[in-house]
Design an enzyme around this catalytic site. Structure first.
Site, mmCIF file in Angstrom:
data_model
loop_
_atom_site.group_PDB
_atom_site.id
_atom_site.type_symbol
_atom_site.label_atom_id
_atom_site.label_comp_id
_atom_site.label_asym_id
_atom_site.label_seq_id
_atom_site.Cartn_x
_atom_site.Cartn_y
_atom_site.Cartn_z
ATOM 1 N N GLY A 1 0.798 -1.340 0.042
ATOM 2 C CA GLY A 1 -0.006 0.165 -0.137
ATOM 3 C C GLY A 1 0.708 1.390 -0.013
ATOM 4 C CG ASN B 1 1.770 3.265 -5.768
ATOM 5 O OD1 ASN B 1 2.101 4.181 -6.455
ATOM 6 N ND2 ASN B 1 2.533 2.005 -5.862
ATOM 7 C CG MET C 1 -1.295 -8.460 -6.563
ATOM 8 S SD MET C 1 -0.698 -7.797 -8.148
ATOM 9 C CE MET C 1 0.779 -6.788 -7.740
ATOM 10 C CE LYS C 2 -7.997 -12.475 -5.872
ATOM 11 N NZ LYS C 2 -8.206 -13.842 -6.037
ATOM 12 C CG LEU D 1 -11.017 -4.972 -11.672
ATOM 13 C CD1 LEU D 1 -10.896 -3.288 -11.649
ATOM 14 C CD2 LEU D 1 -11.818 -5.378 -10.390
ATOM 15 C CG ASN E 1 -3.038 -1.120 -12.838
ATOM 16 O OD1 ASN E 1 -2.799 -1.361 -11.634
ATOM 17 N ND2 ASN E 1 -2.430 -2.146 -13.602
ATOM 18 C CG HIS F 1 2.455 -2.877 -15.101
ATOM 19 N ND1 HIS F 1 1.965 -4.174 -14.544
ATOM 20 C CD2 HIS F 1 3.500 -3.228 -15.900
ATOM 21 C CE1 HIS F 1 2.605 -5.051 -14.868
ATOM 22 N NE2 HIS F 1 3.585 -4.751 -15.728
#
Ligand code: GAR
Length: 194
Positions: free
Chosen positions: A20, A22, A95-96, A98, A112, A114
């Site tokens: 967390g 970020n 880490m899921k 959508l 997002n 990355h």
């Protein structure tokens, strides 16, 4: 009422799975006058996520989902987001993946971050792969989320040099510092004009 350039700030949910950093950084950004977002909700799939402590510290409402059934879980998340009048979603180490249906509900409003220069190194272990391939440059990307992993339209990128002495850990930490500068800038770029 928090205001940005005379407008109400956009109610935002942050999705995390881990540390967390970020999330913490976006909370601090959201307090600034020049931030178009106000963080209303933290969503996680991991009840052990270290980042939950920042929700506690800043008294941000949190929701933890078990994610046993993706379809049912997403339905619950969407309902909670709507209840809280969330307009913007920032994924920050979530880490899921959508589903198409989820994304349809928030089209153009999900961002997002990355840790690579997309389209290079989608998915996991980006730093290991960059070092193994003897790349000289890596970096980070903020992009819109679509239903394919790490593939949506790129908003902003920042390059980071890879040194011969770098390990995945040293590179990760150097890129993370850049992520913390890039994500607020990208949010401003996308949402300041709304
Ligand atoms: C960040 O490096 C972020 O770019 C990455 O996870 C880390 C989360 O760190 N995201 C992804 O790999 C998504 N594909 P944090 O929990 O300290 O913010």
């Amino acid at each position: 009422m928090k205001k940005y350039n005379g407008f109400k700030k956009l109610k935002t949910a942050i999705f995390i799975s881990g540390k967390g950093s970020n999330f913490n950084n976006l909370i601090k950004f959201s307090f600034k006058k020049n931030s178009p977002i106000k963080i209303e909700l933290l969503i996680t799939n991991n009840y052990k996520a270290k980042g939950l402590k920042f929700a506690k510290k800043y008294r941000i409402r949190k929701k933890i989902y078990k994610y046993q059934d993706k379809f049912k879980t997403e339905k619950k998340i969407i309902s909670d987001l709507k209840k809280n009048k969330i307009k913007v979603i920032c994924l920050a180490g979530f880490m899921k993946v959508l589903s198409k249906n989820f994304i349809k509900n928030f089209r153009g409003k999900i961002l997002n971050i990355h840790p690579s220069l997309l389209p290079k190194y989608k998915g996991l272990n980006t730093h290991e792969r960059a070092i193994k391939n003897k790349d000289k440059i890596s970096g980070c990307t903020v992009h819109f989320v679509n239903s394919k992993i790490d593939s949506g339209k790129i908003i902003m990128q920042k390059k980071v040099r890879i040194f011969k002495t770098d390990t995945p850990k040293t590179l990760k930490n150097r890129i993370l510092r850049q992520e913390h500068m890039l994500y607020p800038k990208a949010i401003q770029k996308v949402f300041s004009s709304l």
